[in-house]
Write a protein that holds these residues in place. Structure first.
Motif, PDB file in Angstrom:
ATOM      1  N   UNK A 110     -76.574  61.938 -36.922  1.00  0.00           N
ATOM      2  CA  UNK A 110     -75.953  60.754 -36.324  1.00  0.00           C
ATOM      3  C   UNK A 110     -74.576  61.048 -35.747  1.00  0.00           C
ATOM      4  N   UNK A 113     -75.314  62.724 -32.559  1.00  0.00           N
ATOM      5  CA  UNK A 113     -75.815  61.737 -31.602  1.00  0.00           C
ATOM      6  C   UNK A 113     -74.653  60.946 -31.006  1.00  0.00           C
ATOM      7  N   UNK A 114     -73.719  60.518 -31.841  1.00  0.00           N
ATOM      8  CA  UNK A 114     -72.539  59.792 -31.354  1.00  0.00           C
ATOM      9  C   UNK A 114     -71.813  60.621 -30.302  1.00  0.00           C
ATOM     10  N   UNK A 116     -73.001  63.255 -28.530  1.00  0.00           N
ATOM     11  CA  UNK A 116     -73.830  63.529 -27.350  1.00  0.00           C
ATOM     12  C   UNK A 116     -73.833  62.314 -26.415  1.00  0.00           C
ATOM     13  N   UNK A 117     -73.982  61.142 -26.987  1.00  0.00           N
ATOM     14  CA  UNK A 117     -74.002  59.928 -26.162  1.00  0.00           C
ATOM     15  C   UNK A 117     -72.633  59.706 -25.519  1.00  0.00           C
ATOM     16  N   UNK A 119     -70.667  62.048 -24.684  1.00  0.00           N
ATOM     17  CA  UNK A 119     -70.573  63.085 -23.648  1.00  0.00           C
ATOM     18  C   UNK A 119     -71.307  62.674 -22.381  1.00  0.00           C
ATOM     19  N   UNK A 120     -72.350  61.873 -22.538  1.00  0.00           N
ATOM     20  CA  UNK A 120     -73.101  61.412 -21.380  1.00  0.00           C
ATOM     21  C   UNK A 120     -72.194  60.706 -20.386  1.00  0.00           C
ATOM     22  N   UNK A 121     -71.196  59.987 -20.894  1.00  0.00           N
ATOM     23  CA  UNK A 121     -70.293  59.227 -20.033  1.00  0.00           C
ATOM     24  C   UNK A 121     -68.977  59.941 -19.775  1.00  0.00           C
ATOM     25  N   UNK A 126     -68.917  66.725 -21.727  1.00  0.00           N
ATOM     26  CA  UNK A 126     -70.260  67.282 -21.568  1.00  0.00           C
ATOM     27  C   UNK A 126     -70.195  68.775 -21.239  1.00  0.00           C
ATOM     28  N   UNK A 129     -69.358  70.772 -24.299  1.00  0.00           N
ATOM     29  CA  UNK A 129     -70.376  70.799 -25.345  1.00  0.00           C
ATOM     30  C   UNK A 129     -71.633  71.556 -24.942  1.00  0.00           C
ATOM     31  N   UNK A 130     -71.878  71.676 -23.638  1.00  0.00           N
ATOM     32  CA  UNK A 130     -73.117  72.303 -23.179  1.00  0.00           C
ATOM     33  C   UNK A 130     -73.336  73.706 -23.769  1.00  0.00           C
TER      34      UNK A 130
END
Lengths: 207, 207
Positions: A110, A113-114, A116-117, A119-121, A126, A129-130
DNA sequence: ATTTAAAAACAGGCTGATTTGTTTTTATGA
DNA sequence: TCATAAAAACAAATCAGCCTGTTTTTAAAT
């Protein structure tokens, strides 16, 4: 005890960074990325704002460092479980349940997930982290290849099958945020095992 | 054209709410939940802050309303695809690829992921969204039951199998945030189809 | 071994920007 | 004229990053 041991600079730094990273993950778990602030992290870590920015000059630097350590810890934990199964100390069913348990109840999935999400924005986050996710995937795929074999030459490969299983776990864990249904989890795990059994088996004969 | 038609109050309200909800989803898609502000939404919608709070008194009210509409749209879109396949206008492979395409490239999945993850760290938001997800799941399960049948009495039921497939899609889409690997998607979809084919088939004979 | 200077770690507050929600005023529809 | 929708301004709180000052540790000089 009033005797205070002098610590080296390196010991002081290591301890402060450890506290900050642990507080970062804990706060992501507790209140999510959107409600995680640098001041909140410093408070939870019991360090000052100045010490925090001395070690991690930006919120992003802190998040990336926490992610790196978290990914390393997850891979190490999964590798330990896989090693136990390869050695016969753990059977397949227990391994499978332990991985799902770690995803649902551990503090890796979790919090990642927090991040990664988030990072999407955030293009910069991003990009940072890639490389970490590539490294994690390589480690996971090494684990799958060492731990499972295909049941027949034309079966789905362990690499694909176990990545699919991990995707099922991810999907279930996302859904569990709003709907925690143990019966649903149970039947999903059973179905996944049945589907996997037609294609892969552990490299040991414990299945 | 300078001629402006007088609109009714209801038309005015409906249009303002539509603009706000569309802008909410678009901003969640573009910058994520953490970077989505009420002022940013109002600006994108081309409405004032006052109009925004007249219709949605809080950020949470806006997010919940946008989620409700989004879930309804997704269920309707999926139902339309399923109806096409049941009628023979779409074959199984095309249906399958279209659903994955919608998850990866449409604006439903990622905006709902942003909201779900935000809800994880916000008890009140989670409580407001929980009924919406239950309703969505009921609609999805009705679609699966109408559209697929088990290949044999002891096969995994369509309900479980298709929910598993959707979990694979969710998991893949989460991973795609940091690692967009079309080859990986391709092989995952192939593997999923192979696994599903042992358990379910479309209710029509087009497979 | 001791003293001093430099470097590093840390503390706490400040600033400008941003946020959400509220209030007052204006415009439009009934 | 009244009610509703909308606009614009405002208030209070929060945010991340930066700043100055203090304390602790290390290194160099004696």
């Amino acid at each position: 005890m009033t005797v205070s041991t002098r610590r080296t600079q390196d010991q002081r730094s290591t301890e402060t960074r450890r506290l900050l990273l642990a507080a970062t993950v804990q706060m992501l778990m507790d209140v999510g990325y959107a409600n995680t602030s640098t001041a909140g992290i410093a408070k939870r870590a019991g360090v000052s704002r100045g010490a925090q920015t001395h070690h991690y000059p930006s919120k992003m630097a802190l998040i990336v460092a926490a992610t790196e350590e978290m990914f390393a810890n997850f891979a190490a934990g999964l590798e330990a479980l896989a090693a136990d199964m390869r050695s016969g100390a753990l059977d397949y069913d227990t391994f499978f349940e332990a991985v799902w348990d770690e995803v649902l109840k551990g503090d890796w999935f979790y919090s990642s997930l927090e991040i990664i999400v988030a990072a999407r924005g955030d293009t910069e986050l991003r990009e940072q982290l890639a490389p970490l996710i590539l490294d994690l995937h390589e480690r996971l795929e090494a684990i799958w290849s060492q731990t499972f074999v295909a049941v027949s030459p034309d079966a789905i490969t362990p690499r694909v099958a176990l990545n699919l299983a991990l995707n099922v776990f991810r999907g279930m864990a996302v859904q569990a945020v709003l709907r925690r249904d143990e019966g649903y989890f149970r039947e999903m795990l059973m179905a996944l095992k049945v589907m996997l059994a037609s294609h892969v088996k552990p490299a040991t004969g414990t299945a």
